[in-house]
Write a protein that holds these residues in place. Sequence first.
Motif, mmCIF file in Angstrom:
data_model
loop_
_atom_site.group_PDB
_atom_site.id
_atom_site.type_symbol
_atom_site.label_atom_id
_atom_site.label_comp_id
_atom_site.label_asym_id
_atom_site.label_seq_id
_atom_site.Cartn_x
_atom_site.Cartn_y
_atom_site.Cartn_z
ATOM 1 N N MET A 1 -50.420 41.708 64.348
ATOM 2 C CA MET A 1 -49.270 41.642 64.567
ATOM 3 C C MET A 1 -48.594 40.481 65.478
ATOM 4 O O MET A 1 -49.194 39.998 66.321
ATOM 5 C CB MET A 1 -49.121 43.138 65.618
ATOM 6 C CG MET A 1 -47.571 43.411 65.934
ATOM 7 S SD MET A 1 -47.686 44.615 67.035
ATOM 8 C CE MET A 1 -46.064 44.714 67.366
ATOM 9 N N VAL A 2 -47.389 39.964 64.830
ATOM 10 C CA VAL A 2 -46.958 38.581 65.414
ATOM 11 C C VAL A 2 -46.123 39.044 67.004
ATOM 12 O O VAL A 2 -45.611 40.317 67.060
ATOM 13 C CB VAL A 2 -45.608 38.421 64.373
ATOM 14 C CG1 VAL A 2 -44.986 37.107 64.956
ATOM 15 C CG2 VAL A 2 -46.288 37.774 63.251
ATOM 16 N N SER A 43 -50.364 26.604 67.919
ATOM 17 C CA SER A 43 -50.731 28.106 67.595
ATOM 18 C C SER A 43 -51.234 28.242 66.330
ATOM 19 O O SER A 43 -52.113 29.174 66.012
ATOM 20 C CB SER A 43 -49.630 28.817 68.148
ATOM 21 O OG SER A 43 -48.358 28.673 67.343
ATOM 22 N N ILE A 44 -50.446 27.548 65.240
ATOM 23 C CA ILE A 44 -51.001 27.890 63.850
ATOM 24 C C ILE A 44 -52.634 27.078 63.755
ATOM 25 O O ILE A 44 -53.170 28.056 62.924
ATOM 26 C CB ILE A 44 -49.994 26.921 63.118
ATOM 27 C CG1 ILE A 44 -48.618 27.778 62.985
ATOM 28 C CG2 ILE A 44 -50.701 26.691 61.582
ATOM 29 C CD1 ILE A 44 -47.424 26.868 62.230
ATOM 30 N N GLU A 45 -52.847 26.082 64.381
ATOM 31 C CA GLU A 45 -54.172 25.581 64.324
ATOM 32 C C GLU A 45 -55.166 26.459 64.920
ATOM 33 O O GLU A 45 -56.287 26.428 64.477
ATOM 34 C CB GLU A 45 -54.231 24.244 65.159
ATOM 35 C CG GLU A 45 -53.611 23.059 64.203
ATOM 36 C CD GLU A 45 -53.646 21.671 65.147
ATOM 37 O OE1 GLU A 45 -54.281 21.654 65.900
ATOM 38 O OE2 GLU A 45 -53.070 20.775 64.650
ATOM 39 N N LEU A 48 -53.273 31.730 66.018
ATOM 40 C CA LEU A 48 -52.796 32.493 67.255
ATOM 41 C C LEU A 48 -51.453 33.230 66.523
ATOM 42 O O LEU A 48 -50.760 32.563 66.072
ATOM 43 C CB LEU A 48 -52.119 32.086 68.365
ATOM 44 C CG LEU A 48 -51.564 32.686 69.367
ATOM 45 C CD1 LEU A 48 -52.607 33.770 70.252
ATOM 46 C CD2 LEU A 48 -50.895 32.005 70.579
ATOM 47 N N ASP A 49 -51.361 34.350 66.319
ATOM 48 C CA ASP A 49 -50.177 35.129 65.499
ATOM 49 C C ASP A 49 -49.034 35.355 66.605
ATOM 50 O O ASP A 49 -48.655 36.338 67.007
ATOM 51 C CB ASP A 49 -50.758 36.501 65.236
ATOM 52 C CG ASP A 49 -49.998 36.903 64.064
ATOM 53 O OD1 ASP A 49 -49.270 36.165 63.467
ATOM 54 O OD2 ASP A 49 -50.262 38.132 63.586
ATOM 55 N N ASP A 101 -53.910 37.018 75.007
ATOM 56 C CA ASP A 101 -54.368 35.575 74.226
ATOM 57 C C ASP A 101 -53.105 34.658 74.168
ATOM 58 O O ASP A 101 -53.162 33.409 74.199
ATOM 59 C CB ASP A 101 -54.894 35.857 72.849
ATOM 60 C CG ASP A 101 -53.892 36.859 71.823
ATOM 61 O OD1 ASP A 101 -53.042 37.507 72.418
ATOM 62 O OD2 ASP A 101 -54.205 36.836 70.586
ATOM 63 N N VAL A 102 -51.968 35.170 73.932
ATOM 64 C CA VAL A 102 -50.619 34.656 73.830
ATOM 65 C C VAL A 102 -50.220 33.914 75.234
ATOM 66 O O VAL A 102 -49.958 32.938 75.447
ATOM 67 C CB VAL A 102 -49.609 35.421 73.583
ATOM 68 C CG1 VAL A 102 -48.393 34.693 73.396
ATOM 69 C CG2 VAL A 102 -49.708 35.908 72.014
ATOM 70 N N LEU A 103 -50.472 34.850 76.210
ATOM 71 C CA LEU A 103 -50.160 34.272 77.746
ATOM 72 C C LEU A 103 -51.170 33.086 77.972
ATOM 73 O O LEU A 103 -50.666 31.924 78.404
ATOM 74 C CB LEU A 103 -50.554 35.130 78.525
ATOM 75 C CG LEU A 103 -50.153 34.851 80.111
ATOM 76 C CD1 LEU A 103 -48.778 34.248 80.464
ATOM 77 C CD2 LEU A 103 -50.376 35.959 81.057
ATOM 78 N N ALA A 104 -52.433 33.123 77.747
ATOM 79 C CA ALA A 104 -53.256 32.045 77.805
ATOM 80 C C ALA A 104 -52.991 31.051 77.291
ATOM 81 O O ALA A 104 -53.036 29.874 77.564
ATOM 82 C CB ALA A 104 -54.874 32.601 77.461
ATOM 83 N N PHE A 105 -52.589 31.138 75.886
ATOM 84 C CA PHE A 105 -52.210 29.916 74.999
ATOM 85 C C PHE A 105 -51.010 29.172 75.720
ATOM 86 O O PHE A 105 -50.779 27.998 75.993
ATOM 87 C CB PHE A 105 -51.861 30.226 73.821
ATOM 88 C CG PHE A 105 -51.409 29.215 72.855
ATOM 89 C CD1 PHE A 105 -52.309 28.173 72.281
ATOM 90 C CD2 PHE A 105 -49.857 29.212 72.547
ATOM 91 C CE1 PHE A 105 -51.564 27.384 71.576
ATOM 92 C CE2 PHE A 105 -49.504 27.957 72.131
ATOM 93 C CZ PHE A 105 -50.384 27.005 71.469
ATOM 94 N N LEU A 106 -50.151 30.151 76.162
ATOM 95 C CA LEU A 106 -48.762 29.514 76.902
ATOM 96 C C LEU A 106 -49.175 28.647 77.990
ATOM 97 O O LEU A 106 -48.501 27.823 78.133
ATOM 98 C CB LEU A 106 -47.812 30.784 76.877
ATOM 99 C CG LEU A 106 -46.285 30.277 77.430
ATOM 100 C CD1 LEU A 106 -45.521 29.279 76.990
ATOM 101 C CD2 LEU A 106 -45.755 31.546 78.083
#
Length: 118
Positions: A1-2, A43-45, A48-49, A101-106
């Motif tokens: 889910m995006v 995020s593409i590499e 990460l959705d 996962d999104v927060l960690a990436f951000l």
Amino acid sequence: MVTFVGAEYIIANSLIALKRKKNRTTISLSELNELGIYMQKMSIEKDLDAVFLVSQDQLASALFDFSDYFEYNESNKTICIKKSKQITDLASRFVGYLPWDVLAFLVEATDEFANQSA
């Protein structure tokens, strides 16, 4: 889910990273554009959705909707933390409301960006 990440999260996390790493309280629109492109590419590499919303319209909406946290300086085209707010206010409002996962990436992406900024 995006997961869609609003401009307000990108602005806030960028300002948090810049304050911690460079003692800066502003970010320019051009820096935000660069950061948005970098984050989308990374995020593409990393598969990460997530979609990071940093278009001019989304930035303008974020500044309007969160005018109690951010100010826009028209003369030098920068966004800064409202004088009545602290970094801790940004962290309590804009950190922790995204999937882990999104927060960690951000956080990782904004920290890397802050390290590269002047």
